[in-house]
Design a protein around this motif. Sequence first.
Motif, PDB file in Angstrom:
ATOM      1  N   GLU A  14      10.897  -3.450  31.143  1.00 51.27           N
ATOM      2  CA  GLU A  14      10.762  -3.969  32.466  1.00 51.27           C
ATOM      3  C   GLU A  14       9.583  -3.380  33.148  1.00 51.27           C
ATOM      4  OE1 GLU A  14      13.431  -3.208  36.674  1.00 51.27           O
ATOM      5  OE2 GLU A  14      14.169  -2.484  34.921  1.00 51.27           O
ATOM      6  N   TYR A  15       9.139  -2.041  32.827  1.00 54.26           N
ATOM      7  CA  TYR A  15       7.827  -1.596  33.310  1.00 54.26           C
ATOM      8  C   TYR A  15       6.765  -2.609  32.927  1.00 54.26           C
ATOM      9  CZ  TYR A  15       3.786   1.375  33.942  1.00 54.26           C
ATOM     10  OH  TYR A  15       2.601   1.688  34.257  1.00 54.26           O
ATOM     11  N   LEU A  16       6.742  -2.690  31.735  1.00 54.42           N
ATOM     12  CA  LEU A  16       5.413  -3.556  31.144  1.00 54.42           C
ATOM     13  C   LEU A  16       5.407  -4.977  31.791  1.00 54.42           C
ATOM     14  CD1 LEU A  16       5.677  -2.552  27.463  1.00 54.42           C
ATOM     15  CD2 LEU A  16       4.206  -1.885  29.261  1.00 54.42           C
ATOM     16  N   ILE A  17       6.647  -5.525  31.846  1.00 56.03           N
ATOM     17  CA  ILE A  17       6.606  -6.867  32.411  1.00 56.03           C
ATOM     18  C   ILE A  17       6.267  -6.807  34.137  1.00 56.03           C
ATOM     19  CG2 ILE A  17       8.011  -9.014  33.195  1.00 56.03           C
ATOM     20  CD1 ILE A  17       9.430  -8.403  30.381  1.00 56.03           C
ATOM     21  N   ARG A  18       6.982  -5.817  34.747  1.00 52.26           N
ATOM     22  CA  ARG A  18       6.425  -5.613  35.982  1.00 52.26           C
ATOM     23  C   ARG A  18       5.045  -5.603  36.236  1.00 52.26           C
ATOM     24  NH1 ARG A  18       5.847  -1.383  39.235  1.00 52.26           N
ATOM     25  NH2 ARG A  18       6.485   0.165  37.664  1.00 52.26           N
ATOM     26  N   LYS A  19       4.400  -4.795  35.392  1.00 51.49           N
ATOM     27  CA  LYS A  19       3.053  -4.416  35.553  1.00 51.49           C
ATOM     28  C   LYS A  19       2.199  -5.684  35.394  1.00 51.49           C
ATOM     29  CE  LYS A  19       1.255  -1.216  36.774  1.00 51.49           C
ATOM     30  NZ  LYS A  19       1.182  -0.620  38.181  1.00 51.49           N
ATOM     31  N   ALA A  20       2.583  -6.485  34.153  1.00 56.31           N
ATOM     32  CA  ALA A  20       1.662  -7.817  33.808  1.00 56.31           C
ATOM     33  C   ALA A  20       2.060  -8.588  35.112  1.00 56.31           C
ATOM     34  CB  ALA A  20       2.491  -8.099  32.656  1.00 56.31           C
ATOM     35  N   ILE A  21       3.228  -8.862  35.579  1.00 54.49           N
ATOM     36  CA  ILE A  21       3.136  -9.748  36.732  1.00 54.49           C
ATOM     37  C   ILE A  21       2.442  -9.146  37.935  1.00 54.49           C
ATOM     38  CG2 ILE A  21       4.915 -10.789  38.460  1.00 54.49           C
ATOM     39  CD1 ILE A  21       7.077 -10.456  36.242  1.00 54.49           C
ATOM     40  N   GLU A  22       2.621  -8.118  38.276  1.00 50.73           N
ATOM     41  CA  GLU A  22       1.685  -7.671  39.476  1.00 50.73           C
ATOM     42  C   GLU A  22       0.169  -7.646  39.057  1.00 50.73           C
ATOM     43  OE1 GLU A  22       0.786  -3.334  41.365  1.00 50.73           O
ATOM     44  OE2 GLU A  22       2.429  -3.396  40.324  1.00 50.73           O
ATOM     45  N   PHE A  23      -0.137  -7.340  37.903  1.00 45.45           N
ATOM     46  CA  PHE A  23      -1.444  -7.814  37.855  1.00 45.45           C
ATOM     47  C   PHE A  23      -2.258  -9.101  37.751  1.00 45.45           C
ATOM     48  CE2 PHE A  23      -1.846  -3.809  34.634  1.00 45.45           C
ATOM     49  CZ  PHE A  23      -1.886  -2.880  35.864  1.00 45.45           C
ATOM     50  N   LYS A  24      -1.400 -10.164  37.129  1.00 44.50           N
ATOM     51  CA  LYS A  24      -1.872 -11.420  37.052  1.00 44.50           C
ATOM     52  C   LYS A  24      -1.562 -12.242  38.558  1.00 44.50           C
ATOM     53  CE  LYS A  24      -1.342 -12.126  32.087  1.00 44.50           C
ATOM     54  NZ  LYS A  24      -2.810 -12.604  31.873  1.00 44.50           N
ATOM     55  N   THR A  73      -1.715  -9.561  29.908  1.00 49.21           N
ATOM     56  CA  THR A  73      -1.765 -10.229  28.777  1.00 49.21           C
ATOM     57  C   THR A  73      -1.217  -9.275  27.418  1.00 49.21           C
ATOM     58  OG1 THR A  73      -3.100 -11.953  29.227  1.00 49.21           O
ATOM     59  CG2 THR A  73      -2.520 -11.925  26.879  1.00 49.21           C
ATOM     60  N   PHE A  74      -1.900  -8.194  27.478  1.00 50.03           N
ATOM     61  CA  PHE A  74      -1.619  -7.309  26.429  1.00 50.03           C
ATOM     62  C   PHE A  74      -0.281  -6.529  26.477  1.00 50.03           C
ATOM     63  CE2 PHE A  74      -1.570  -2.637  25.333  1.00 50.03           C
ATOM     64  CZ  PHE A  74      -1.843  -2.817  24.018  1.00 50.03           C
ATOM     65  N   TYR A  75       0.278  -6.385  27.685  1.00 46.94           N
ATOM     66  CA  TYR A  75       1.545  -6.018  28.162  1.00 46.94           C
ATOM     67  C   TYR A  75       2.797  -6.958  27.856  1.00 46.94           C
ATOM     68  CZ  TYR A  75       0.009  -1.726  30.641  1.00 46.94           C
ATOM     69  OH  TYR A  75      -0.612  -0.433  30.693  1.00 46.94           O
ATOM     70  N   LEU A  76       2.442  -8.312  28.151  1.00 54.14           N
ATOM     71  CA  LEU A  76       3.390  -9.565  27.689  1.00 54.14           C
ATOM     72  C   LEU A  76       3.569  -9.686  26.361  1.00 54.14           C
ATOM     73  CD1 LEU A  76       2.465 -11.960  30.526  1.00 54.14           C
ATOM     74  CD2 LEU A  76       4.587 -10.503  30.332  1.00 54.14           C
ATOM     75  N   SER A  77       2.530  -9.221  25.542  1.00 58.38           N
ATOM     76  CA  SER A  77       2.606  -9.569  24.012  1.00 58.38           C
ATOM     77  C   SER A  77       3.494  -8.630  23.098  1.00 58.38           C
ATOM     78  CB  SER A  77       0.819  -9.214  23.490  1.00 58.38           C
ATOM     79  OG  SER A  77       0.701  -7.932  23.624  1.00 58.38           O
ATOM     80  N   GLY A  78       3.784  -7.651  23.675  1.00 58.09           N
ATOM     81  CA  GLY A  78       4.434  -6.693  23.079  1.00 58.09           C
ATOM     82  C   GLY A  78       4.064  -5.691  22.349  1.00 58.09           C
TER      83      GLY A  78
END
Length: 581
Positions: free
Chosen positions: A145-155, A131-136
């Motif tokens: 792209e890295y932050l969204i990739r990690k966020a998707i992977e985690f959730k 959630t923190f990564y998706l918040s910006g």
Amino acid sequence: MITKLVLDNPYRTLGLLVGATAAEQRKQITRLQRFIEAEQSPGEDNSFPLLGELRRTIDSVNEASSKLNLDLDKISSALFWFYLGNEIFDEPVFDALKIGDLEVVRNIWEKKTSNEEMTLKNASAFFNLGTFYLSGIADGTNTDEYLIRKAIEFKVLFIENGYHRKLMMLCTDENFKISKESLQEIFLNSLFSEIESSKIINTTQFLDIIRNIEFSAKESFLKSFVQKPIETIEAKLEEAKVQRKNDKTKSISIAQNLLKEIDGTLKQLKSILGTSDIKYTTLSDRFSDFLLQCGIDYFKHYKESDSMNEVAAKKALELFAKAKTYAVGNIVKERIKENTENLNEWIDEKPEREKQQRILVHFEKLTALIDEYDSKSETIANAKLLLSAANPILQNIKTVLGSTDDLYLGLSTRIASDAQGMCVSEVNSIQDKFSKTFDNSTKLALIMLLKNKVDEAYQVTNTISTLDLRADFRSSFNSNRSSLQSLKTQLGNVGGGSRTSGGGNSGCYIATMAYGDYDHPQVRELRRFRDDVLLKSKLGTYFVDFYYWISPKLVEVLNNKKNINSSIRVILNLIIKIIKK
């Protein structure tokens, strides 16, 4: 970054963490309403001001509250917010977020997720960091792209490993049921809608992220995801077809523009569906065939243009090559192969076409000459005229193409064949008449005529032999010429030698016909006069030549006409009396 899903999340609007009880939610709503009405700040809560400005109104609070009434809405919103899963390391981070201390986030949540496998104990750290990564908030530390990739992977893996059950227990009724596959698809569909509108990353990047994660809903999500791209490609393809039909000169640019628009999407479909899927193969083959047809139309339009045809051919070939990369089915592949080979052949034949263009006028003259003499009678005289008229034209063509060129040899051989055919036809005609005649005097006249024609025909073959001929025809020509030579030899002694040899050996055709005997005294007297008198002068020689040219034809016409022959004998007798004096 993902403003709508995180920054405008109903839980954030209400200042609550996921898992707040119904009583806590009602109390917080009442509290917020009072502060808003009093136009005062409600103070510290779990809305985390560092995420960005949050303007609360009575309407926004009521709307947020309504979105948290149903269990499905609650869990859908919870997927994009924070929850207290472990008091030891989640609470310190929430306190730090309230005061804007991001260093604590990195020291606790990022350390818990960087080297450790996801477990029940640290699962909330993975989820909340997503959630923190998706918040910006973390922008600048890594690429979007890295932050969204990690966020998707985690959730997605949080749900895949079953840790979503605790989240559901916190925010939904105990009787509410939803599969992890459905929950994963809800998360991904919501996220993609936001990504599509914000354009933080493109569709290709998003799908690449999904393909690199193994989870239960992966296959169904990807397949359901392809319908919209398929419809988009089909619509663009139909639009491009109309454009191509309306203006063939722009076929190449139309194809290139379409290629730019749908290449990435088509590759996505290929990676999702695979090359054996009927949806992909049908669409890819249609696109491939469209590119091919654009190239064909473009080349056909400029084919007759001297300044553009070669350029058009090269551009078409480039498009054919591109079309080949998209072809899946054998029918389209074969069509591309056939058109590529034909166009390459056309390019290779350019020097030949240029030669033919240079001889076009001569070629047309020669074909017109051939057509003209095809309609004329087959005589040796016409053969001579044909050769005389064709020779200068053939020489012009030879100068351009060369003596070994197939086209030139074909044309020269055609003229030779026609001329030889005319000679053979007339000689055969006389021979046929001879075989059907039983009158001796007529036979003798026909033999003399045949001899004359064979001599003429042989002279024609001498002219033909100087032409450049195809090897196969020259062989048959030489054979026919040998036969003519043999016939000429056989006829050489009939009626004696040449008229100029002395001794009166050549036949007097009309006199022989009139008196019915070659050795008749009157005929011998006429031959003597020819040799001793006429051939001694130039004018007499011309008369004799004319006589030998015309007399066989007259014999053929006047033979067996008794009254006329009697008249001829009377005239000849008077002439003989005169020449004897």
